[in-house]
Design a protein around this motif. Structure first.
Motif, PDB file in Angstrom:
ATOM      1  N   ALA A  35      -4.492   6.134   2.901  1.00 54.86           N
ATOM      2  CA  ALA A  35      -4.322   4.704   2.633  1.00 54.86           C
ATOM      3  C   ALA A  35      -2.959   4.433   2.008  1.00 54.86           C
ATOM      4  CB  ALA A  35      -5.425   4.212   1.697  1.00 54.86           C
ATOM      5  N   VAL A  75     -12.767   5.756  10.472  1.00 54.02           N
ATOM      6  CA  VAL A  75     -11.975   4.756   9.760  1.00 54.02           C
ATOM      7  C   VAL A  75     -12.745   4.359   8.517  1.00 54.02           C
ATOM      8  CG1 VAL A  75     -10.932   2.468   9.829  1.00 54.02           C
ATOM      9  CG2 VAL A  75     -10.897   3.903  11.876  1.00 54.02           C
ATOM     10  N   ASP A  76     -12.214   4.721   7.385  1.00 53.16           N
ATOM     11  CA  ASP A  76     -12.833   4.418   6.093  1.00 53.16           C
ATOM     12  C   ASP A  76     -14.298   4.870   6.062  1.00 53.16           C
ATOM     13  OD1 ASP A  76     -12.696   3.573   3.490  1.00 53.16           O
ATOM     14  OD2 ASP A  76     -12.966   1.451   3.929  1.00 53.16           O
ATOM     15  N   VAL A  80      -7.843  -4.708  10.842  1.00 54.39           N
ATOM     16  CA  VAL A  80      -6.733  -4.044  11.524  1.00 54.39           C
ATOM     17  C   VAL A  80      -5.929  -5.048  12.348  1.00 54.39           C
ATOM     18  CG1 VAL A  80      -6.087  -2.240  13.172  1.00 54.39           C
ATOM     19  CG2 VAL A  80      -8.031  -1.877  11.634  1.00 54.39           C
ATOM     20  N   SER A 106      -4.583  -8.168   6.988  1.00 55.51           N
ATOM     21  CA  SER A 106      -5.130  -6.883   7.414  1.00 55.51           C
ATOM     22  C   SER A 106      -4.811  -5.775   6.413  1.00 55.51           C
ATOM     23  CB  SER A 106      -4.553  -6.510   8.785  1.00 55.51           C
ATOM     24  OG  SER A 106      -4.738  -7.540   9.720  1.00 55.51           O
ATOM     25  N   ASP A 107      -5.693  -4.784   6.356  1.00 56.67           N
ATOM     26  CA  ASP A 107      -5.455  -3.593   5.542  1.00 56.67           C
ATOM     27  C   ASP A 107      -4.586  -2.587   6.283  1.00 56.67           C
ATOM     28  OD1 ASP A 107      -7.189  -4.558   3.542  1.00 56.67           O
ATOM     29  OD2 ASP A 107      -8.926  -3.707   4.565  1.00 56.67           O
ATOM     30  N   VAL A 108      -4.690  -2.600   7.611  1.00 58.32           N
ATOM     31  CA  VAL A 108      -3.999  -1.634   8.456  1.00 58.32           C
ATOM     32  C   VAL A 108      -3.271  -2.395   9.557  1.00 58.32           C
ATOM     33  CG1 VAL A 108      -4.274   0.368   9.996  1.00 58.32           C
ATOM     34  CG2 VAL A 108      -5.824   0.077   8.039  1.00 58.32           C
ATOM     35  N   ASN A 130       4.891  -2.828   4.441  1.00 60.63           N
ATOM     36  CA  ASN A 130       4.022  -1.787   3.895  1.00 60.63           C
ATOM     37  C   ASN A 130       3.995  -1.853   2.369  1.00 60.63           C
ATOM     38  OD1 ASN A 130       4.112   1.343   2.843  1.00 60.63           O
ATOM     39  ND2 ASN A 130       2.541   0.996   4.386  1.00 60.63           N
ATOM     40  N   ILE A 139      -0.235  -2.438   2.732  1.00 64.54           N
ATOM     41  CA  ILE A 139      -1.011  -2.064   3.907  1.00 64.54           C
ATOM     42  C   ILE A 139      -0.739  -0.619   4.317  1.00 64.54           C
ATOM     43  CG2 ILE A 139      -1.105  -4.417   4.793  1.00 64.54           C
ATOM     44  CD1 ILE A 139       1.176  -3.751   6.658  1.00 64.54           C
ATOM     45  N   THR A 140      -1.577  -0.125   5.199  1.00 63.76           N
ATOM     46  CA  THR A 140      -1.357   1.168   5.838  1.00 63.76           C
ATOM     47  C   THR A 140      -0.769   0.895   7.219  1.00 63.76           C
ATOM     48  OG1 THR A 140      -3.258   2.107   4.688  1.00 63.76           O
ATOM     49  CG2 THR A 140      -2.461   3.293   6.630  1.00 63.76           C
ATOM     50  N   SER A 141       0.331   1.560   7.545  1.00 59.81           N
ATOM     51  CA  SER A 141       1.026   1.309   8.802  1.00 59.81           C
ATOM     52  C   SER A 141       0.999   2.568   9.665  1.00 59.81           C
ATOM     53  CB  SER A 141       2.481   0.906   8.545  1.00 59.81           C
ATOM     54  OG  SER A 141       2.547  -0.210   7.693  1.00 59.81           O
TER      55      SER A 141
END
Length: 247
Positions: free
Chosen positions: A28, A62-63, A82, A158-160, A186, A191-193
């Motif tokens: 993450a 995913v998570d 996402v 979004s988180d990702v 990021n 976020i996660t990229s």
């Protein structure tokens, strides 16, 4: 627990293994770049994260959720988290930039217009495109179209964010701008990229870790400094080929 993990993933098309026991994990908050020769499964890997494709065997997590065979409800929940920047930008020509960016909110969320307008304005500002809000895709450059697509990918908070060849078809100066935005977003958005890219120089500049795919397998996954210094013959061959292309 890693945010995203591939566990012995195999994917075949017409009898050819595009992914062959692919195993790796993404933490993450990191910028994770996926590089490799053409046809080695980079974009195919990206599509598995949101189940645009499913593995023939193995698992994509995913998570903590197995995306490969989760329920429709679980999949919707994951996809809401996402954002996806497609290689071509995928903007609708008959909509303005701001209308394109607002589309995910209007299709999937029950938000008041004022809140939608605020989120769209924030997303456009984040990608440095506020002045182009009322323009149509044909009226802006390819780099601006990519940034508009990126604004649409982040507008739902979004988180990702998944990037599929974000600098494809762009000139070197514009590519630098896109790569800088990847790193900036990021950090500022937390976020996660995950970035599939042919631009190794960009990946070395913005990524926390770089995964090299070859023949559908993970042959190296390391920090940019360790990647460049690697004794792995596949890495050396890839670096040599990329250096030759840039000369």
């Amino acid at each position: 627990m890693s945010l995203i993990s591939f566990e012995n993933v195999v994917k075949e098309f017409d009898g050819r293994k595009v992914l062959d026991g692919l195993t790796f994990s993404i933490e993450a908050g990191e910028v994770f770049a996926i590089v490799g020769p053409s046809g080695t499964g980079k974009s195919v890997t990206l599509k598995h994260i949101v189940r645009l494709l499913t593995p023939d065997s193995g698992r994509v997590m995913v998570d903590g959720v197995n995306v490969s065979d989760c329920s429709s409800r679980q999949l919707r929940a994951i996809r809401r988290r996402v954002g996806y920047l497609f290689q071509g930008g995928a903007l609708l020509a008959w909509m303005t930039v701001e209308e394109n960016v607002a589309l995910p909110l209007k299709e999937c969320d029950c938000l008041p217009d004022a809140q939608i307008d605020r989120r769209v304005a924030e997303a456009l500002a984040a990608v440095e495109l506020a002045d182009a809000a009322e323009k149509y895709p044909a009226e802006i450059s390819g780099g601006m179209q990519k940034r508009a697509g990126l604004a649409r990918a982040i507008v739902r908070e979004s988180d990702v964010v998944l990037y599929d060849e974000p600098t494809s078809g762009l000139d070197p100066v514009t590519s630098v701008t896109i790569n800088r935005l990847i790193k900036k977003l990021n950090k500022t958005l937390g976020i996660t990229s995950v970035v599939v890219t042919h631009d190794l120089q960009g990946a070395l500049a913005f990524a926390d870790r770089i995964l090299l795919l070859k023949d559908g397998k993970a042959v190296e996954c390391s920090t940019p400094a360790d990647f460049v210094a690697s004794d792995n013959p596949d890495v050396k061959e890839f670096l040599s080929a990329m250096k030759g292309e840039m000369q």
